[in-house]
Motif scaffolding. Structure first.
Motif, PDB file in Angstrom:
ATOM      1  N   ILE A 195       0.832  -1.207   0.000  1.00  0.00           N
ATOM      2  CA  ILE A 195       0.000   0.000   0.000  1.00  0.00           C
ATOM      3  C   ILE A 195       0.865   1.255   0.000  1.00  0.00           C
ATOM      4  CG2 ILE A 195      -1.693   1.328   1.306  1.00  0.00           C
ATOM      5  CD1 ILE A 195      -2.855  -1.317   2.285  1.00  0.00           C
ATOM      6  N   SER A 196       1.921   1.247   0.819  1.00  0.00           N
ATOM      7  CA  SER A 196       2.770   2.440   0.904  1.00  0.00           C
ATOM      8  C   SER A 196       3.504   2.694  -0.403  1.00  0.00           C
ATOM      9  CB  SER A 196       3.773   2.287   2.058  1.00  0.00           C
ATOM     10  OG  SER A 196       4.734   1.280   1.778  1.00  0.00           O
ATOM     11  N   VAL A 197       3.949   1.616  -1.067  1.00  0.00           N
ATOM     12  CA  VAL A 197       4.627   1.775  -2.354  1.00  0.00           C
ATOM     13  C   VAL A 197       3.658   2.309  -3.397  1.00  0.00           C
ATOM     14  CG1 VAL A 197       5.674   0.505  -4.266  1.00  0.00           C
ATOM     15  CG2 VAL A 197       6.416   0.063  -1.921  1.00  0.00           C
ATOM     16  N   PHE A 198       2.419   1.825  -3.389  1.00  0.00           N
ATOM     17  CA  PHE A 198       1.430   2.305  -4.353  1.00  0.00           C
ATOM     18  C   PHE A 198       1.145   3.795  -4.137  1.00  0.00           C
ATOM     19  CE2 PHE A 198      -2.994   3.219  -5.500  1.00  0.00           C
ATOM     20  CZ  PHE A 198      -2.960   2.898  -6.852  1.00  0.00           C
ATOM     21  N   VAL A 199       0.953   4.191  -2.890  1.00  0.00           N
ATOM     22  CA  VAL A 199       0.684   5.605  -2.600  1.00  0.00           C
ATOM     23  C   VAL A 199       1.876   6.466  -3.006  1.00  0.00           C
ATOM     24  CG1 VAL A 199       0.219   7.287  -0.781  1.00  0.00           C
ATOM     25  CG2 VAL A 199      -0.922   5.065  -0.735  1.00  0.00           C
ATOM     26  N   ALA A 200       3.087   6.003  -2.700  1.00  0.00           N
ATOM     27  CA  ALA A 200       4.280   6.755  -3.075  1.00  0.00           C
ATOM     28  C   ALA A 200       4.428   6.849  -4.587  1.00  0.00           C
ATOM     29  CB  ALA A 200       5.519   6.102  -2.471  1.00  0.00           C
ATOM     30  N   THR A 201       4.048   5.783  -5.301  1.00  0.00           N
ATOM     31  CA  THR A 201       4.117   5.808  -6.767  1.00  0.00           C
ATOM     32  C   THR A 201       3.158   6.839  -7.339  1.00  0.00           C
ATOM     33  OG1 THR A 201       4.750   3.462  -6.838  1.00  0.00           O
ATOM     34  CG2 THR A 201       3.841   4.417  -8.850  1.00  0.00           C
ATOM     35  N   VAL A 202       1.955   6.920  -6.783  1.00  0.00           N
ATOM     36  CA  VAL A 202       0.980   7.919  -7.242  1.00  0.00           C
ATOM     37  C   VAL A 202       1.501   9.330  -6.979  1.00  0.00           C
ATOM     38  CG1 VAL A 202      -1.343   8.834  -6.895  1.00  0.00           C
ATOM     39  CG2 VAL A 202      -0.977   6.356  -6.969  1.00  0.00           C
ATOM     40  N   VAL A 203       2.085   9.536  -5.797  1.00  0.00           N
ATOM     41  CA  VAL A 203       2.640  10.850  -5.471  1.00  0.00           C
ATOM     42  C   VAL A 203       3.765  11.205  -6.440  1.00  0.00           C
ATOM     43  CG1 VAL A 203       3.937  12.144  -3.729  1.00  0.00           C
ATOM     44  CG2 VAL A 203       1.970  10.771  -3.048  1.00  0.00           C
ATOM     45  N   ALA A 204       4.648  10.243  -6.721  1.00  0.00           N
ATOM     46  CA  ALA A 204       5.757  10.488  -7.641  1.00  0.00           C
ATOM     47  C   ALA A 204       5.245  10.785  -9.051  1.00  0.00           C
ATOM     48  CB  ALA A 204       6.695   9.282  -7.666  1.00  0.00           C
ATOM     49  N   TRP A 205       4.226  10.059  -9.483  1.00  0.00           N
ATOM     50  CA  TRP A 205       3.681  10.293 -10.824  1.00  0.00           C
ATOM     51  C   TRP A 205       3.067  11.690 -10.925  1.00  0.00           C
ATOM     52  CZ3 TRP A 205      -1.823  10.232 -12.086  1.00  0.00           C
ATOM     53  CH2 TRP A 205      -2.057  10.454 -13.454  1.00  0.00           C
ATOM     54  N   LEU A 206       2.289  12.075  -9.938  1.00  0.00           N
ATOM     55  CA  LEU A 206       1.663  13.401  -9.963  1.00  0.00           C
ATOM     56  C   LEU A 206       2.725  14.501  -9.947  1.00  0.00           C
ATOM     57  CD1 LEU A 206      -1.337  12.841  -7.510  1.00  0.00           C
ATOM     58  CD2 LEU A 206      -1.436  13.047 -10.002  1.00  0.00           C
ATOM     59  N   GLY A 207       3.745  14.322  -9.097  1.00  0.00           N
ATOM     60  CA  GLY A 207       4.794  15.330  -9.025  1.00  0.00           C
ATOM     61  C   GLY A 207       5.565  15.462 -10.324  1.00  0.00           C
ATOM     62  N   ASN A 208       5.866  14.342 -10.969  1.00  0.00           N
ATOM     63  CA  ASN A 208       6.603  14.386 -12.225  1.00  0.00           C
ATOM     64  C   ASN A 208       5.726  14.857 -13.379  1.00  0.00           C
ATOM     65  OD1 ASN A 208       9.396  13.395 -11.718  1.00  0.00           O
ATOM     66  ND2 ASN A 208       8.328  11.607 -10.945  1.00  0.00           N
ATOM     67  N   ARG A 209       4.467  14.497 -13.355  1.00  0.00           N
ATOM     68  CA  ARG A 209       3.567  14.891 -14.442  1.00  0.00           C
ATOM     69  C   ARG A 209       3.280  16.381 -14.415  1.00  0.00           C
ATOM     70  NH1 ARG A 209      -0.363  13.357 -18.071  1.00  0.00           N
ATOM     71  NH2 ARG A 209      -2.255  14.601 -18.087  1.00  0.00           N
ATOM     72  N   TYR A 210       3.015  16.921 -13.248  1.00  0.00           N
ATOM     73  CA  TYR A 210       2.566  18.305 -13.160  1.00  0.00           C
ATOM     74  C   TYR A 210       3.655  19.274 -12.708  1.00  0.00           C
ATOM     75  CZ  TYR A 210      -2.075  16.361 -13.771  1.00  0.00           C
ATOM     76  OH  TYR A 210      -3.172  15.706 -14.276  1.00  0.00           O
ATOM     77  N   TRP A 211       4.883  18.766 -12.511  1.00  0.00           N
ATOM     78  CA  TRP A 211       5.957  19.675 -12.123  1.00  0.00           C
ATOM     79  C   TRP A 211       7.240  19.395 -12.899  1.00  0.00           C
ATOM     80  CZ3 TRP A 211       9.685  19.622  -7.511  1.00  0.00           C
ATOM     81  CH2 TRP A 211      10.273  20.893  -7.364  1.00  0.00           C
ATOM     82  N   THR A 212       7.847  18.227 -12.683  1.00  0.00           N
ATOM     83  CA  THR A 212       9.144  17.941 -13.314  1.00  0.00           C
ATOM     84  C   THR A 212       9.042  17.955 -14.834  1.00  0.00           C
ATOM     85  OG1 THR A 212       9.706  16.544 -11.419  1.00  0.00           O
ATOM     86  CG2 THR A 212      11.080  16.352 -13.391  1.00  0.00           C
ATOM     87  N   PHE A 213       8.122  17.166 -15.383  1.00  0.00           N
ATOM     88  CA  PHE A 213       7.984  17.031 -16.832  1.00  0.00           C
ATOM     89  C   PHE A 213       6.641  17.597 -17.304  1.00  0.00           C
ATOM     90  CE2 PHE A 213      10.592  13.385 -15.374  1.00  0.00           C
ATOM     91  CZ  PHE A 213      11.776  13.686 -16.035  1.00  0.00           C
ATOM     92  N   ARG A 214       6.205  18.672 -16.702  1.00  0.00           N
ATOM     93  CA  ARG A 214       4.876  19.183 -17.060  1.00  0.00           C
ATOM     94  C   ARG A 214       4.828  19.699 -18.493  1.00  0.00           C
ATOM     95  NH1 ARG A 214       4.311  24.844 -13.695  1.00  0.00           N
ATOM     96  NH2 ARG A 214       6.208  25.864 -14.434  1.00  0.00           N
ATOM     97  N   HIS A 215       5.983  20.041 -19.076  1.00  0.00           N
ATOM     98  CA  HIS A 215       6.023  20.504 -20.459  1.00  0.00           C
ATOM     99  C   HIS A 215       6.074  19.347 -21.448  1.00  0.00           C
ATOM    100  CE1 HIS A 215      10.048  19.721 -19.124  1.00  0.00           C
ATOM    101  NE2 HIS A 215      10.537  19.786 -20.351  1.00  0.00           N
ATOM    102  N   ARG A 216       6.104  18.078 -20.937  1.00  0.00           N
ATOM    103  CA  ARG A 216       6.204  16.903 -21.806  1.00  0.00           C
ATOM    104  C   ARG A 216       5.147  15.857 -21.475  1.00  0.00           C
ATOM    105  NH1 ARG A 216      11.500  15.992 -23.839  1.00  0.00           N
ATOM    106  NH2 ARG A 216      11.264  13.778 -23.449  1.00  0.00           N
TER     107      ARG A 216
END
Length: 205
Positions: free
Chosen positions: A55-76
């Motif tokens: 469960i913790s890995v799944f939640v962390a994966t969702v957090v990482a995806w959101l952060g990378n999608r809307y911040w790190t690679f938001r232009h891609r």
């Protein structure tokens, strides 16, 4: 050319810093959720560490995806969030396989079975290589679509800046027609007739 290279390096540096920040946040979320479920008395998972970790890995994966999608690679980011998330999970599994491979090689092949050796192999070497793989894989396979309207113009260096349009110049005026100069007293007179005199016919008086 040099300006374009500097821009590309600047983009890569920004992406790496943001990627590291998102990864650190996801790591904290992973540890926090795991301990909250495992020892915090929430969810009835005190005796189910594997379930709590899943469960913790799944939640962390969702957090990482959101952060990378809307911040790190938001232009891609991709237009299809579902497809992007599936690819994101697949690349994370690839990073996990690299970490496990490093740990297994160290523990079973090199026979380095101490707790320190396992931590170095799994959480230093394996985690480092897995992180590099995920960063590369995200850019190559997950976040690959340039947005039509870049929310962060500073991260867009594909096109050279267009030169400023030249200011329009007024057309040159045509030169004024030359005016004939008429000697005084000859106004209205007819053009003088030129008579030719045979050579040698002129006599001096």
């Amino acid at each position: 050319m040099l300006t374009r290279l500097r821009g590309s390096v600047n983009v890569l540096y920004r992406e790496m810093v943001k990627f590291g920040a998102v990864g650190a946040l996801a790591f904290v979320v992973d540890i926090g959720v795991f301990n909250l479920l495992r020892v915090g008395g929430h969810g009835g998972l005190d005796d189910k560490p594997l379930t709590a970790k899943t469960i913790s890995v799944f939640v962390a994966t969702v957090v990482a995806w959101l952060g990378n999608r809307y911040w790190t690679f938001r232009h891609r980011r991709r237009a299809s969030a579902r497809r992007e998330f599936v690819l994101f999970v697949v690349m994370n599994v690839g990073g996990l396989v690299i970490s496990l491979a490093c740990l297994g090689f160290s523990h079973y092949v090199l026979q380095l079975t101490s707790a320190l050796a396992d931590n170095i192999a799994g959480n230093v070497v394996g985690l480092g290589l897995g992180t590099l793989f995920r960063f590369w894989a995200y850019k190559q396979f997950v976040f690959t679509e340039e947005l039509a309207e870049d929310p962060d113009p500073a991260l867009h260096v594909d096109a050279e800046p267009a030169p400023a349009p030249a200011e329009p110049t007024a057309p040159a005026e045509p030169p004024a027609p030359a005016r004939a100069v008429t000697p005084p007293g000859s106004a209205g007179s007819s053009p003088a007739r030129v008579r030719s005199t045979p050579a040698g016919a002129a006599r001096s008086l």
